[in-house]
Design an enzyme around this catalytic site. Structure first.
Site, PDB file in Angstrom:
ATOM      1  N   GLY A   9       0.868  -1.176   0.000  1.00 58.39           N
ATOM      2  CA  GLY A   9       0.000   0.000   0.000  1.00 58.39           C
ATOM      3  C   GLY A   9       0.904   1.225   0.000  1.00 58.39           C
ATOM      4  O   GLY A   9       1.973   1.209  -0.639  1.00 58.39           O
ATOM      5  N   GLY A  12       4.213   0.457   2.396  1.00 54.95           N
ATOM      6  CA  GLY A  12       4.931  -0.694   1.825  1.00 54.95           C
ATOM      7  C   GLY A  12       5.563  -0.342   0.490  1.00 54.95           C
ATOM      8  O   GLY A  12       6.694  -0.746   0.193  1.00 54.95           O
ATOM      9  N   LYS A 178       5.408   4.551  19.714  1.00 53.27           N
ATOM     10  CA  LYS A 178       4.736   4.720  18.415  1.00 53.27           C
ATOM     11  C   LYS A 178       3.219   4.615  18.594  1.00 53.27           C
ATOM     12  O   LYS A 178       2.452   5.335  17.954  1.00 53.27           O
ATOM     13  CB  LYS A 178       5.263   3.643  17.463  1.00 53.27           C
TER      14      LYS A 178
HETATM   15  O1  KPL Z   1       2.098   6.052  11.253  1.00 49.44           O
HETATM   16  C1  KPL Z   1       1.569   7.021  10.748  1.00 49.44           C
HETATM   17  C2  KPL Z   1       0.251   6.786  10.115  1.00 49.44           C
HETATM   18  O2  KPL Z   1      -0.241   7.625   9.366  1.00 49.44           O
HETATM   19  O3  KPL Z   1      -0.299   5.705  10.367  1.00 49.44           O
HETATM   20  C3  KPL Z   1       2.178   8.373  10.887  1.00 49.44           C
HETATM   21  C4  KPL Z   1       3.619   8.246  11.282  1.00 49.44           C
HETATM   22  C5  KPL Z   1       1.406   9.095  11.953  1.00 49.44           C
HETATM   23  C6  KPL Z   1       2.240   9.184   9.650  1.00 49.44           C
HETATM   24  O4  KPL Z   1       1.040   9.749   9.290  1.00 49.44           O
END
Ligand code: KPL
Length: 299
Positions: A9, A12, A178
């Protein structure tokens, strides 16, 4: 290195595209994108520009490589593991949002499964074209923490291709950090149809900070050393690095697709409940996104 990227996507394709500058890469993705990459090539645009020619296929069965990088949505991890199990890989790296992906992969595929986080902004503009909307960082390492020779080799391979990569000996903490970032950015941008920059501007900032703080608190209850200050600094850093990005959850909402809310804010709520903690901001954000999904028959 021979690398299969399972789930081409936005992220990736960006990661696979950069890796293809220096390695033999096969992207496993959807038909229209795979056809475009096969017929023309893969164009990286925005903050990272390149034209690359990875292999591409819609059939992820019976592939073999040094490394499988898994970038599918968290709710597709089990299916990805079953498909990858028909092939042969020396190592697997999860570069996904949410928690619990590595355990699922290891149950089916065995070790070594590395954990990874990516804060690059990526948007698949059209089949065959991915735009880098923010140069972030990839952090990877042993999923349980500690040093790993496999992680060192993969880190070196990523760096040699031009990806900002750090090998970490404290991945459990990195994954929670994260999670704290995604718990703020993803639902807030998805629900308000804004790019990442809006998350730390008023009036969204209170909500975003609340979601990040609550997640850090749950992390600490789980024995992970993540202070509120560190988690807030991480959210601020990622918002700044990916200010112009349409977050993955916002992209899902725009495409009327199921989101990763269960693996992000939903996961925070599950762990909070087990520890007897309240996480009201995460609860509100999760309820709103789940209501949106239900209204569209996506759950
Ligand atoms: O991981 C992300 C996401 O969009 O899922 C970030 C790092 C917040 C980037 O938009």
């Amino acid at each position: 290195m021979e690398i299969v990227v399972f789930g081409a996507g936005s992220l990736g394709s960006l990661v696979g595209g950069v890796l293809a500058r220096d390695h033999e890469v096969t992207l496993v993705g959807r038909e229209a994108h795979v056809d475009a990459v096969r017929e023309r090539e893969l164009a990286l645009e925005g903050e990272l520009e390149a034209i690359v020619e990875p292999q591409a296929t819609t059939d992820g069965t019976e592939l073999a490589a040094d490394l499988a990088v898994v970038t599918v949505k968290s709710y597709d991890t089990r299916r990805a593991a079953e498909t990858l199990a028909t092939g042969a890989f020396d190592a697997v790296l999860s570069l996904q949002n949410g928690m619990g992906n590595e355990e699922l992969l290891a149950e089916t595929l065995g070790e070594p499964v590395l954990a990874g986080t990516a804060s690059y902004g990526a948007v698949l503009r059209e089949p065959g074209i991915v735009e880098c909307t923010g140069v972030g960082e990839i952090v990877l390492g042993d999923r349980r923490g500690g040093g790993s020779a496999v992680a060192d080799r993969v880190g070196e391979a990523f760096r040699s291709a031009g990806l900002e990569t750090t090998v970490s000996e404290s991945m459990p903490r990195r994954l929670w950090e994260k999670l704290a970032v995604n718990a703020a950015i993803n639902p807030v941008t998805a629900l308000t149809a804004t790019e990442n920059a809006a998350v730390l501007e008023e009036p969204a900032a209170d909500l975003a900070r609340g979601a990040t703080r609550e997640t850090a608190r749950v992390a600490r209850a789980e024995g992970v050393g993540l202070s509120n200050r560190e988690a807030l600094a991480a959210t601020e850093r990622v918002v700044a690095e990916t200010a112009a990005n349409t977050s993955s959850m916002h992209q899902d909402v725009l495409a009327e697709r199921r989101t990763e809310i269960d693996a992000i804010n939903g996961y925070v709520l599950e762990r909070a409940a087990e520890r007897g903690l309240e996480a009201p901001t995460n609860r509100t954000l999760a309820s709103l996104v789940r209501t949106w999904e239900r209204g569209r028959g996506l759950r």
